[in-house]
Design a protein around this motif. Sequence first.
Motif, PDB file in Angstrom:
ATOM      1  N   VAL A   1       0.840  -1.202   0.000  1.00 19.65           N
ATOM      2  CA  VAL A   1       0.000   0.000   0.000  1.00 19.65           C
ATOM      3  C   VAL A   1       0.874   1.251   0.000  1.00 19.65           C
ATOM      4  O   VAL A   1       0.619   2.205  -0.749  1.00 19.65           O
ATOM      5  CB  VAL A   1      -0.956  -0.009   1.208  1.00 19.65           C
ATOM      6  CG1 VAL A   1      -1.686   1.319   1.338  1.00 19.65           C
ATOM      7  CG2 VAL A   1      -1.950  -1.154   1.071  1.00 19.65           C
ATOM      8  N   LEU A   2       1.929   1.249   0.821  1.00 22.00           N
ATOM      9  CA  LEU A   2       2.872   2.373   0.804  1.00 22.00           C
ATOM     10  C   LEU A   2       3.433   2.588  -0.600  1.00 22.00           C
ATOM     11  O   LEU A   2       3.572   3.729  -1.058  1.00 22.00           O
ATOM     12  CB  LEU A   2       4.031   2.105   1.771  1.00 22.00           C
ATOM     13  CG  LEU A   2       3.898   2.613   3.191  1.00 22.00           C
ATOM     14  CD1 LEU A   2       5.065   2.101   4.040  1.00 22.00           C
ATOM     15  CD2 LEU A   2       3.859   4.139   3.227  1.00 22.00           C
ATOM     16  N   ALA A   3       3.724   1.499  -1.290  1.00 17.62           N
ATOM     17  CA  ALA A   3       4.330   1.594  -2.622  1.00 17.62           C
ATOM     18  C   ALA A   3       3.386   2.202  -3.650  1.00 17.62           C
ATOM     19  O   ALA A   3       3.837   2.657  -4.707  1.00 17.62           O
ATOM     20  CB  ALA A   3       4.780   0.213  -3.085  1.00 17.62           C
ATOM     21  N   LEU A   4       2.086   2.253  -3.350  1.00 15.69           N
ATOM     22  CA  LEU A   4       1.114   2.827  -4.276  1.00 15.69           C
ATOM     23  C   LEU A   4       0.887   4.316  -4.043  1.00 15.69           C
ATOM     24  O   LEU A   4       0.289   4.990  -4.891  1.00 15.69           O
ATOM     25  CB  LEU A   4      -0.225   2.089  -4.150  1.00 15.69           C
ATOM     26  CG  LEU A   4      -0.231   0.611  -4.538  1.00 15.69           C
ATOM     27  CD1 LEU A   4      -1.576  -0.014  -4.201  1.00 15.69           C
ATOM     28  CD2 LEU A   4       0.087   0.447  -6.016  1.00 15.69           C
ATOM     29  N   CYS A   5       1.342   4.841  -2.919  1.00 15.11           N
ATOM     30  CA  CYS A   5       1.051   6.232  -2.558  1.00 15.11           C
ATOM     31  C   CYS A   5       1.806   7.205  -3.459  1.00 15.11           C
ATOM     32  O   CYS A   5       3.028   7.187  -3.515  1.00 15.11           O
ATOM     33  CB  CYS A   5       1.417   6.492  -1.093  1.00 15.11           C
ATOM     34  SG  CYS A   5       0.482   5.495   0.079  1.00 15.11           S
ATOM     35  N   ASP A   6       1.053   8.094  -4.110  1.00 15.94           N
ATOM     36  CA  ASP A   6       1.671   9.025  -5.055  1.00 15.94           C
ATOM     37  C   ASP A   6       0.858  10.321  -5.136  1.00 15.94           C
ATOM     38  O   ASP A   6       0.193  10.582  -6.132  1.00 15.94           O
ATOM     39  CB  ASP A   6       1.757   8.360  -6.434  1.00 15.94           C
ATOM     40  CG  ASP A   6       2.599   9.140  -7.426  1.00 15.94           C
ATOM     41  OD1 ASP A   6       3.368  10.017  -6.999  1.00 15.94           O
ATOM     42  OD2 ASP A   6       2.475   8.866  -8.640  1.00 15.94           O
ATOM     43  N   PRO A   7       0.893  11.135  -4.017  1.00 19.45           N
ATOM     44  CA  PRO A   7       1.840  11.072  -2.917  1.00 19.45           C
ATOM     45  C   PRO A   7       1.256  10.534  -1.608  1.00 19.45           C
ATOM     46  O   PRO A   7       0.057  10.381  -1.459  1.00 19.45           O
ATOM     47  CB  PRO A   7       2.180  12.544  -2.711  1.00 19.45           C
ATOM     48  CG  PRO A   7       0.847  13.226  -2.944  1.00 19.45           C
ATOM     49  CD  PRO A   7       0.197  12.436  -4.062  1.00 19.45           C
ATOM     50  N   LEU A   8       2.178  10.318  -0.644  1.00 16.56           N
ATOM     51  CA  LEU A   8       1.860  10.196   0.766  1.00 16.56           C
ATOM     52  C   LEU A   8       1.877  11.616   1.325  1.00 16.56           C
ATOM     53  O   LEU A   8       2.879  12.323   1.170  1.00 16.56           O
ATOM     54  CB  LEU A   8       2.912   9.341   1.470  1.00 16.56           C
ATOM     55  CG  LEU A   8       2.701   9.052   2.953  1.00 16.56           C
ATOM     56  CD1 LEU A   8       1.615   8.014   3.150  1.00 16.56           C
ATOM     57  CD2 LEU A   8       4.005   8.579   3.597  1.00 16.56           C
ATOM     58  N   VAL A   9       0.778  12.063   1.931  1.00 12.08           N
ATOM     59  CA  VAL A   9       0.664  13.441   2.429  1.00 12.08           C
ATOM     60  C   VAL A   9       0.691  13.423   3.943  1.00 12.08           C
ATOM     61  O   VAL A   9      -0.185  12.809   4.582  1.00 12.08           O
ATOM     62  CB  VAL A   9      -0.642  14.097   1.935  1.00 12.08           C
ATOM     63  CG1 VAL A   9      -0.727  15.545   2.417  1.00 12.08           C
ATOM     64  CG2 VAL A   9      -0.733  14.050   0.415  1.00 12.08           C
ATOM     65  N   VAL A  10       1.681  14.082   4.541  1.00  9.68           N
ATOM     66  CA  VAL A  10       1.845  14.062   5.999  1.00  9.68           C
ATOM     67  C   VAL A  10       2.135  15.455   6.525  1.00  9.68           C
ATOM     68  O   VAL A  10       2.731  16.282   5.829  1.00  9.68           O
ATOM     69  CB  VAL A  10       3.008  13.124   6.429  1.00  9.68           C
ATOM     70  CG1 VAL A  10       2.680  11.675   6.138  1.00  9.68           C
ATOM     71  CG2 VAL A  10       4.315  13.519   5.736  1.00  9.68           C
ATOM     72  N   ASN A  11       1.729  15.714   7.764  1.00 10.75           N
ATOM     73  CA  ASN A  11       2.234  16.891   8.469  1.00 10.75           C
ATOM     74  C   ASN A  11       3.428  16.468   9.330  1.00 10.75           C
ATOM     75  O   ASN A  11       3.848  15.299   9.300  1.00 10.75           O
ATOM     76  CB  ASN A  11       1.133  17.562   9.299  1.00 10.75           C
ATOM     77  CG  ASN A  11       0.544  16.654  10.370  1.00 10.75           C
ATOM     78  OD1 ASN A  11       1.164  15.677  10.802  1.00 10.75           O
ATOM     79  ND2 ASN A  11      -0.667  16.964  10.812  1.00 10.75           N
ATOM     80  N   GLU A  12       3.969  17.373  10.097  1.00  8.79           N
ATOM     81  CA  GLU A  12       5.164  17.063  10.899  1.00  8.79           C
ATOM     82  C   GLU A  12       4.903  15.908  11.858  1.00  8.79           C
ATOM     83  O   GLU A  12       5.696  14.965  11.955  1.00  8.79           O
ATOM     84  CB  GLU A  12       5.602  18.299  11.686  1.00  8.79           C
ATOM     85  CG  GLU A  12       6.743  18.029  12.651  1.00  8.79           C
ATOM     86  CD  GLU A  12       7.135  19.241  13.492  1.00  8.79           C
ATOM     87  OE1 GLU A  12       7.888  19.062  14.457  1.00  8.79           O
ATOM     88  OE2 GLU A  12       6.685  20.351  13.164  1.00  8.79           O
TER      89      GLU A  12
END
Length: 328
Positions: A176-187
């Motif tokens: 699932v991580l490999a599909l993230c485009d993008p992974l959106v995160v705060n600090e």
Amino acid sequence: MHGYDLLVVGSANADLVVGVDRRPAAGETVLGSDLAIHPGGKGANQAAAAARLGARTTLLARVGDDAYGRLLAQAQRTAGAETAGLLEGKDAPTGVALITVDSAGDNSIVVAQGANARLTPDDVAGARPLFEAAAVVSLQLEIPLETVAAAARTAAETSARVVLNPSPPAPLPEDVLALCDPLVVNEHEARRMLDQHAHDPGRHTPGGAQDGAASAEPQEPEEWATALLGIGPRSVVVTLGAEGALVAGPDGMTRVPSPRVEAVDTTGAGDAFTGALAMRLGRGDTLEQAVRYAVRVGSYTVTRAGAQESYPSAAELEKAVTAEATAR
């Protein structure tokens, strides 16, 4: 031509908000303001934000057969989103967030997941036509993790781009991580994800080195982004509040500044950012172009109170951009 710019798969809550002078201690009762009820939930917020901006949007979520469920459905329709994926059931009430806000603006939140916890991989399978019609699928983690994974995998099977905000942070399957485009995160989310990954001895980096041997904890956004790219996503966006955002991918990193505004209320701003980012990707923007647009949406949102009610239409956003340019 896709039927939807964006399919959001996620939570839908009724936010019950009470203002207090101070939050009660254990066993204490305090008096508060009149109860305010608003549509919320990260999934519903993202869908509403994108729809208000003019995106062809629909939301896959579960609500109860109750007044709060009807409130959330009407809020989606008012924003301009389609409700074909909004599933109603009698087995659980609509999710509710109980929110107290003190005189300093700090809040405490307790979420009763309700129907959100009943959104299943079978629901994802049943909604496959929505995935097939979508250019982008946006996900968060306020629904069961197995459902998030099923949605990401279905998006990949139907050639939809996956945008994922790991909130609240939780370990994600490597595929699932490999599909993230993008992974959106705060600090906060960036630090939590990296910490979770480093302390999971069963996980390995794509290159094969075990994460437990990681070096010192990253301290700067560029370091967070580099470390996050190392655990698998195709690209990463780190939101930086008033400082804008950082875009990171195979072609390098770029800081995107935020317009200077006077913040009134940051509630739901991150959801507005992610919804705007995802819809612009669905319209064909590059990741950097989409982030530049989303930063403006996020900065506009914090100038007004509330979550969904603070989200701009495309016309309101254009008016704000024009006013900013004139003021220079």
